[in-house]
Design an enzyme around this catalytic site. Sequence first.
Site, PDB file in Angstrom:
ATOM      1  N   CYS A   2      34.182 -53.118 -23.766  1.00 58.87           N
ATOM      2  CA  CYS A   2      33.981 -54.561 -23.626  1.00 58.87           C
ATOM      3  C   CYS A   2      35.047 -55.176 -22.725  1.00 58.87           C
ATOM      4  O   CYS A   2      36.226 -54.873 -22.848  1.00 58.87           O
ATOM      5  CB  CYS A   2      34.000 -55.291 -24.959  1.00 58.87           C
ATOM      6  SG  CYS A   2      32.716 -54.785 -26.078  1.00 58.87           S
ATOM      7  N   ARG A  27      35.995 -49.884 -18.008  1.00 57.16           N
ATOM      8  CA  ARG A  27      36.297 -49.798 -19.439  1.00 57.16           C
ATOM      9  C   ARG A  27      35.146 -49.186 -20.235  1.00 57.16           C
ATOM     10  O   ARG A  27      35.354 -48.767 -21.376  1.00 57.16           O
ATOM     11  CB  ARG A  27      36.605 -51.192 -19.992  1.00 57.16           C
ATOM     12  CG  ARG A  27      37.831 -51.825 -19.375  1.00 57.16           C
ATOM     13  CD  ARG A  27      37.982 -53.251 -19.821  1.00 57.16           C
ATOM     14  NE  ARG A  27      38.250 -53.364 -21.236  1.00 57.16           N
ATOM     15  CZ  ARG A  27      39.444 -53.267 -21.800  1.00 57.16           C
ATOM     16  NH1 ARG A  27      40.490 -53.037 -21.050  1.00 57.16           N
ATOM     17  NH2 ARG A  27      39.595 -53.397 -23.086  1.00 57.16           N
ATOM     18  N   TRP A  74      30.107 -52.944 -24.834  1.00 56.96           N
ATOM     19  CA  TRP A  74      29.921 -51.572 -25.309  1.00 56.96           C
ATOM     20  C   TRP A  74      29.479 -51.726 -26.762  1.00 56.96           C
ATOM     21  O   TRP A  74      30.239 -52.183 -27.609  1.00 56.96           O
ATOM     22  CB  TRP A  74      31.243 -50.826 -25.208  1.00 56.96           C
ATOM     23  CG  TRP A  74      31.142 -49.348 -25.449  1.00 56.96           C
ATOM     24  CD1 TRP A  74      30.902 -48.387 -24.510  1.00 56.96           C
ATOM     25  CD2 TRP A  74      31.309 -48.657 -26.688  1.00 56.96           C
ATOM     26  NE1 TRP A  74      30.905 -47.144 -25.097  1.00 56.96           N
ATOM     27  CE2 TRP A  74      31.146 -47.275 -26.430  1.00 56.96           C
ATOM     28  CE3 TRP A  74      31.562 -49.064 -27.991  1.00 56.96           C
ATOM     29  CZ2 TRP A  74      31.242 -46.313 -27.428  1.00 56.96           C
ATOM     30  CZ3 TRP A  74      31.649 -48.099 -28.991  1.00 56.96           C
ATOM     31  CH2 TRP A  74      31.487 -46.734 -28.698  1.00 56.96           C
ATOM     32  N   ASN A  98      35.496 -59.247 -27.475  1.00 63.75           N
ATOM     33  CA  ASN A  98      35.836 -57.824 -27.425  1.00 63.75           C
ATOM     34  C   ASN A  98      36.448 -57.480 -28.778  1.00 63.75           C
ATOM     35  O   ASN A  98      37.312 -58.208 -29.254  1.00 63.75           O
ATOM     36  CB  ASN A  98      36.849 -57.618 -26.285  1.00 63.75           C
ATOM     37  CG  ASN A  98      37.376 -56.193 -26.223  1.00 63.75           C
ATOM     38  OD1 ASN A  98      36.839 -55.300 -26.877  1.00 63.75           O
ATOM     39  ND2 ASN A  98      38.406 -55.984 -25.440  1.00 63.75           N
ATOM     40  N   GLY A  99      35.991 -56.395 -29.404  1.00 62.82           N
ATOM     41  CA  GLY A  99      36.564 -56.000 -30.697  1.00 62.82           C
ATOM     42  C   GLY A  99      35.519 -56.057 -31.794  1.00 62.82           C
ATOM     43  O   GLY A  99      34.320 -56.068 -31.522  1.00 62.82           O
ATOM     44  N   GLU A 478      41.545 -29.403 -22.800  1.00 57.58           N
ATOM     45  CA  GLU A 478      41.342 -30.478 -21.831  1.00 57.58           C
ATOM     46  C   GLU A 478      40.227 -30.104 -20.829  1.00 57.58           C
ATOM     47  O   GLU A 478      39.400 -30.942 -20.466  1.00 57.58           O
ATOM     48  CB  GLU A 478      42.665 -30.777 -21.108  1.00 57.58           C
ATOM     49  CG  GLU A 478      42.597 -31.713 -19.928  1.00 57.58           C
ATOM     50  CD  GLU A 478      42.122 -33.133 -20.248  1.00 57.58           C
ATOM     51  OE1 GLU A 478      41.870 -33.439 -21.422  1.00 57.58           O
ATOM     52  OE2 GLU A 478      41.967 -33.916 -19.295  1.00 57.58           O
ATOM     53  N   LYS A 482      36.978 -32.392 -20.406  1.00 56.85           N
ATOM     54  CA  LYS A 482      36.588 -32.975 -19.114  1.00 56.85           C
ATOM     55  C   LYS A 482      35.154 -32.591 -18.774  1.00 56.85           C
ATOM     56  O   LYS A 482      34.359 -33.405 -18.352  1.00 56.85           O
ATOM     57  CB  LYS A 482      37.493 -32.468 -17.973  1.00 56.85           C
ATOM     58  CG  LYS A 482      38.857 -33.055 -17.850  1.00 56.85           C
ATOM     59  CD  LYS A 482      38.925 -34.373 -17.128  1.00 56.85           C
ATOM     60  CE  LYS A 482      38.930 -35.516 -18.079  1.00 56.85           C
ATOM     61  NZ  LYS A 482      40.081 -35.733 -18.906  1.00 56.85           N
ATOM     62  N   GLU A 485      32.614 -34.346 -20.997  1.00 55.65           N
ATOM     63  CA  GLU A 485      32.597 -35.797 -20.751  1.00 55.65           C
ATOM     64  C   GLU A 485      31.740 -36.173 -19.548  1.00 55.65           C
ATOM     65  O   GLU A 485      30.972 -37.124 -19.609  1.00 55.65           O
ATOM     66  CB  GLU A 485      34.022 -36.292 -20.444  1.00 55.65           C
ATOM     67  CG  GLU A 485      34.849 -36.659 -21.631  1.00 55.65           C
ATOM     68  CD  GLU A 485      36.221 -37.185 -21.218  1.00 55.65           C
ATOM     69  OE1 GLU A 485      36.625 -38.195 -21.785  1.00 55.65           O
ATOM     70  OE2 GLU A 485      36.887 -36.605 -20.337  1.00 55.65           O
ATOM     71  N   HIS A 501      37.855 -15.063 -34.094  1.00 57.79           N
ATOM     72  CA  HIS A 501      37.516 -15.610 -35.410  1.00 57.79           C
ATOM     73  C   HIS A 501      36.314 -16.536 -35.348  1.00 57.79           C
ATOM     74  O   HIS A 501      36.192 -17.440 -36.170  1.00 57.79           O
ATOM     75  CB  HIS A 501      38.735 -16.320 -36.003  1.00 57.79           C
ATOM     76  CG  HIS A 501      39.904 -15.408 -36.158  1.00 57.79           C
ATOM     77  ND1 HIS A 501      40.000 -14.469 -37.158  1.00 57.79           N
ATOM     78  CD2 HIS A 501      41.015 -15.238 -35.392  1.00 57.79           C
ATOM     79  CE1 HIS A 501      41.121 -13.784 -37.027  1.00 57.79           C
ATOM     80  NE2 HIS A 501      41.755 -14.232 -35.947  1.00 57.79           N
ATOM     81  N   LYS A 601      36.583 -46.390 -21.390  1.00 59.43           N
ATOM     82  CA  LYS A 601      37.924 -46.058 -20.903  1.00 59.43           C
ATOM     83  C   LYS A 601      38.995 -46.454 -21.917  1.00 59.43           C
ATOM     84  O   LYS A 601      39.927 -45.708 -22.172  1.00 59.43           O
ATOM     85  CB  LYS A 601      38.144 -46.799 -19.579  1.00 59.43           C
ATOM     86  CG  LYS A 601      39.492 -46.534 -18.938  1.00 59.43           C
ATOM     87  CD  LYS A 601      39.474 -45.198 -18.261  1.00 59.43           C
ATOM     88  CE  LYS A 601      40.820 -44.829 -17.662  1.00 59.43           C
ATOM     89  NZ  LYS A 601      40.955 -43.367 -17.609  1.00 59.43           N
TER      90      LYS A 601
HETATM   91  C1  G6P Z   1      39.021 -42.679 -24.134  1.00 58.27           C
HETATM   92  C2  G6P Z   1      39.054 -42.315 -22.663  1.00 58.27           C
HETATM   93  C3  G6P Z   1      39.939 -41.086 -22.464  1.00 58.27           C
HETATM   94  C4  G6P Z   1      41.324 -41.318 -23.043  1.00 58.27           C
HETATM   95  C5  G6P Z   1      41.266 -41.788 -24.498  1.00 58.27           C
HETATM   96  C6  G6P Z   1      42.606 -42.312 -24.974  1.00 58.27           C
HETATM   97  O1  G6P Z   1      38.360 -41.684 -24.840  1.00 58.27           O
HETATM   98  O2  G6P Z   1      37.750 -42.068 -22.175  1.00 58.27           O
HETATM   99  O3  G6P Z   1      40.040 -40.784 -21.085  1.00 58.27           O
HETATM  100  O4  G6P Z   1      42.059 -40.147 -22.981  1.00 58.27           O
HETATM  101  O5  G6P Z   1      40.339 -42.869 -24.646  1.00 58.27           O
HETATM  102  O6  G6P Z   1      42.910 -43.454 -24.235  1.00 58.27           O
HETATM  103  P1  G6P Z   1      44.365 -43.988 -23.989  1.00 58.27           P
HETATM  104  O7  G6P Z   1      44.183 -45.225 -23.145  1.00 58.27           O
HETATM  105  O8  G6P Z   1      44.944 -44.300 -25.331  1.00 58.27           O
HETATM  106  O9  G6P Z   1      45.131 -42.934 -23.276  1.00 58.27           O
END
Ligand code: G6P
Length: 606
Positions: A2, A27, A74, A98-99, A478, A482, A485, A501, A601
């Site tokens: 948002c 975002r 969102w 937002n929230g 990671e 990635k 995602e 395992h 984001k």
């Molecule tokens: C969301 C984003 C990620 C990020 C995570 C934590 O999931 O898509 O890319 O790593 O939030 O966000 P922050 O702003 O706390 O690093």
Amino acid sequence: MCGIIGIIGKREVAPLLLEGLRRLEYRGYDSAGVATLVGKGIERRRAEGRLDNLAERLEREPLSGKTGIGHTRWATHGRPTERNAHPHATDKVAIVHNGIIENFHELRDELVAKGIRFETDTDTEAVAHLLTVSLNDGATPEQAMADAMDRLRGAFSLAVVFAGQPDLMIGARRGSPLAVGYGDGEMYIGTDALALASLTRRITYLEEDDWVVLSPQGVRIFNQRQPVERPVKETALSGALIGKGNYPHFMLKEICEQPAVIGDTLQSFLNPLTRQVQLPKLPFDFATVPKITIVACGTAYLAGLVAKYWFESVARLPVEVDIASEFRYRAAPMPDGGVTIAISQSGETIDTLAALQYAKSQGQICLAIVNVLESVIARESHAVLQTLAGPEIGVASTKAFTTQLTVLAVLAIAAARARGKLTAEREAQLCAALIATPAKVTEIISQEDAIERVANAVVKARDVLFLGRGSSYPIALEGALKLKEISYIHAEGYAAGEMKHGPIALIDENVPVVVMAPLDEVFDKTASNVEQVEARGGKLVLFSNASGIKRLGGRAVASMALPETDPFTAPILYAIPAQLLAYRVAVMKGTDVDKPRNLAKAVTVE
Ligand code: G6P
């Protein structure tokens, strides 16, 4: 998640609102809308999906007016339909939010009992009606907002316009960010400085529980019904800084910026001449810290996991790393004198903030590693170290991750020195390895053919396994994160030794197994796991250095040789091909790389 923008202007405001919303797209959102004050009334245009849909709508049905608010939503309460899109309005007010309003059921029941009909499934609509009831009872807009602040529970930022009052806008925040921008005879409100970047650089960041009354002449800010002063700051952000340049995607631009931003971050924390770490004064002494607790979410959590290996092996300092949403509710006992590190790109992530607040309540000294210095997590902490990544727009974090690793590496060296676990010679070696990182990252990014080959080996897969050992284990996690995602391929990261395992049952000729194998002290162990994959006909994809590939890469379907490195800095280097692999695969599959479906984001709700 948002985004909010509001403008009291001198010009037609709808195009400016739309542009501000474009700056908030990063975002994450699934519907959008704007409202303006027209004559004595309020007009709205809203649309499901991308902002282009809203832009088309505005082209077909233009919106006049010089005061207005806009929103990217969102979905949390109610599906992402036009009906549920913000702004929400009554005949008196329009509001963007937002929230989450946690007590909205209670408010809704109360308002329904008064005969009010709700049109949406959102929590926000309750706030619009709450304000309207107050106004109908004779309250001024200011009184109505002050009363609403007492009634609302949860985390929110709000912007409200009032029918027939084009010189008035009210904003409020609790737990979610909100900034005020100053123009020439115009005033703005926005989720962050990025949203306002093309309008102004003069910004006030509101504090927790502030609410603000804007008019073309300026602002009045209140907290607990009392007027308060907040400083005006000049932000370094400009509209140009957050463009894509010649890159097809923000993600690729941000991957390619890594040599520069890792270099910038290093420069602020170590002296290249003496090869020594130089941190600002911290409110604790590593020599006496009994334990570090790291809390974070998503990719930032994985940076914390790498840091555990560093702090424990180099500084001999015990570290616990936890996912913030788990940590915040498990009532963990915390030791006297302990340090909690919250890692967050945005500095807004609600779970990370709550975990930090819990740590503070347990007497911990809190250090934030954030990219956004004005963020709430930075402000709630006793000390802050900033990653100098610059604005990160692509939803999938790249340069924020490697700059977080950079800060954490420097911090681990500082801890090791303070605890007498590091000779000056070894410190110089580790610093030299870090200083060499930007050039090595450049070298990796330029290996486009190798990345293409690796991506070809993965693009058709339904499932992909990523393996790593030691500090490469978080990088395997990671890599998997990635890939899923942005390419929507199911991927799992596993500790290489743990493969036996469970995940080994999945291995066949259709499942690529991507192995992160720098030449470190556990290389031979990882090599055994590679043999086990090959013995089962697994499709090996290997990242190692030249000698590692010579040894293990014979039967790999694709491999990529990374530069030689001190194992200490390997996680930073090996993160790069993981990012590039995910990026290439996503481009091949034609997904929306910068705005993958359902993801946000900055995650400002639980
Ligand atoms: C969301 C984003 C990620 C990020 C995570 C934590 O999931 O898509 O890319 O790593 O939030 O966000 P922050 O702003 O706390 O690093």
